[in-house]
Design an enzyme around this catalytic site. Structure first.
Site, PDB file in Angstrom:
ATOM      1  N   ASP A 371       0.830  -1.208   0.000  1.00 24.29           N
ATOM      2  CA  ASP A 371       0.000   0.000   0.000  1.00 24.29           C
ATOM      3  C   ASP A 371       0.859   1.250   0.000  1.00 24.29           C
ATOM      4  OD1 ASP A 371       1.001  -0.427   2.554  1.00 24.29           O
ATOM      5  OD2 ASP A 371      -0.724   0.491   3.544  1.00 24.29           O
ATOM      6  N   GLU A 372       2.070   1.150  -0.528  1.00 21.97           N
ATOM      7  CA  GLU A 372       3.009   2.276  -0.548  1.00 21.97           C
ATOM      8  C   GLU A 372       3.003   2.961  -1.917  1.00 21.97           C
ATOM      9  OE1 GLU A 372       6.368   1.016   2.750  1.00 21.97           O
ATOM     10  OE2 GLU A 372       6.731   0.515   0.643  1.00 21.97           O
TER      11      GLU A 372
END
Length: 453
Positions: A371-372
């Protein structure tokens, strides 16, 4: 030699298969042999008194005039080749042997019809050139430009379009389109060409329209005729997977009348062109896949590094600045745990869309894993600009995300790094922004922090 002998000699020249032509210093025919009718389709008296450049194919006029100037400057040309437009509109290839008579101020030349040999040579050369272009050019626009040039050597192609068919969305696109009349009404002309191509793609058959053919211009393409088009030629681009589009040539007043011969020529090379386009499209897809995240279609870590390195080089040369925003999503794990990984994937895709809309087109939004996300901002000089972008990014998370009927809220933790304050290398800036993001997460659980280290 007496007068009778001269008369006999003149009658002998009329028996020649090549045409003897005499042109004055202004370019006007003053004499032309009887063979001109066989070669050019005109009787001698239809050409005498007219400027020779009127009969030359428009694509060859500039270099023909250059050659004429060289001949009049005293340089004989025994093997000059160009193309003429016959009376019936067909193209004929001519080889000239010409020299200048200074005493008479006349250009004397012999014209030989080499159309058959020239077309065989050009067809082989075209196939080779198309194959070479498919490997040598970097992208599809470059390939289309090369194909236009190659076709232009084979037959008149001043006005040339590559039209591709998107089977998934059932629509046509014009990735390459050159037309001298487009400035009049480009939307209507492209619409007419699209209607022309739809029939070609549907039937998988070439189509030839001309002002001299019965039922020449159906209603759907009549706008082309209104723009003084005298001939329109289109052939399908066929591959093993089906018809991917069409090639279209349009000739206007003063240009060639395309015939069955030109249709056969274009159709002959169209399969090779279709293969070249497919190969280049496959290469583009592979390149895109290698540099983009499969789920969100955003640039991946590798492409981000490439763009960051290029941006740093530009910033160094121009004494500019750039910034990085490094972020992850608070609450993402809970979405996965509660609603499943399918919902998590939908969330990542929607986040990618909102982030892309929150920044400028020139900025880069990348997903580097999980989720970066990283946002690369170029040419930002004031802190107020950075603050404004951060607020837009945070604003992208104000509304809930609808994941197949499940409304969820997530927020970003954001770390910021600036060039040159926090480093002058890609890895330094990414590490700084990453550390700042974790510091913001630890300090505020939902924060934004620039970590000064």
């Amino acid at each position: 030699m007496d007068t009778k002998s001269f008369a006999t000699l003149a009658s002998f020249t009329d028996l020649m298969l090549d045409a003897i032509c005499v042109v004055d210093s202004e370019g006007y025919f003053v004499f032309i042999g009887a063979a001109c009718e066989r070669i050019f389709g005109y009787k001698p008296d239809e050409m005498v008194g007219r400027n020779m450049i009127e009969f030359v194919a428009p694509e060859d006029r500039a270099r023909t005039l250059q050659a004429a100037n060289s001949i009049m400057a005293g340089k004989p040309m025994p093997h000059f080749e160009n193309r003429y437009v016959r009376k019936d509109g067909q193209i004929v290839h001519i080889m000239w042997s010409a020299r200048w008579s200074e005493a008479d101020r006349l250009r004397i030349a012999v014209a030989r019809d080499i159309t058959e040999r020239k077309q065989a040579e050009l067809m082989q050369a075209a196939l080779y050139d198309i194959s070479e272009a498919a490997h040598a050019v970097e992208d599809l626009p470059g390939l289309f430009c090369q194909i236009h040039q190659i076709i232009g050597k084979l037959l008149p192609a001043l006005n040339f379009s590559v039209v591709l068919h998107d089977d998934k969305h059932q629509r046509l696109s014009f990735p390459y389109h050159v037309d001298q009349y487009d400035s009049n009404d480009p939307a209507r002309r492209q619409s007419a060409i699209a209607a022309f191509c739809e029939e070609i793609i549907r039937s998988r058959q070439p189509r030839l329209l001309g002002a001299n053919l019965p039922h020449a211009f159906p209603h759907d393409v009549h706008v082309l005729a209104d723009a003084e088009a005298v001939s329109i030629l289109g052939v399908p681009l066929d591959t093993q997977r089906g018809t991917i589009g069409a090639l279209v040539l349009t000739s206007h007043i003063g240009g060639a009348h395309y015939t069955e011969r030109e249709k056969e020529l274009l159709q002959f090379v169209s399969t090779q062109i279709a293969t070249a386009i497919e190969r280049k499209r496959l290469y583009a897809r592979l390149q895109h896949t290698a540099h983009h995240d499969m789920l969100t279609n955003l640039p991946n870590r590798g492409l981000l590094y490439d763009r960051l390195e290029s941006a740093l080089a530009r910033a160094e040369r121009q004494h500019g600045k750039l910034s990085l925003l490094f972020m992850d999503l608070n609450g993402f794990k809970q979405v996965n745990d509660q609603y499943g990984h399918g919902a998590g994937d939908l969330l990542l895709q929607e986040v990618a869309r909102r982030l892309s809309e929150a920044v400028r087109h020139s900025d880069t939004v990348a997903r580097i894993g999980g989720d970066e996300f990283v946002v690369l901002l170029e040419s930002v000089h004031l802190q107020e600009h950075i603050t404004s972008v951060v607020e837009k990014v945070r604003g992208a998370f104000d509304q809930s995300f609808n994941l197949d009927g499940h409304l969820v809220r997530v927020t970003p933790s954001i770390g910021i790094a600036h060039y040159p304050e926090h480093g002058d290398r890609a890895q330094q800036l990414l590490k700084h922004a990453d550390n700042a993001m974790y510091a913001a997460k630890g300090a505020h659980r939902d924060g934004t922090r620039r970590k000064d280290m």
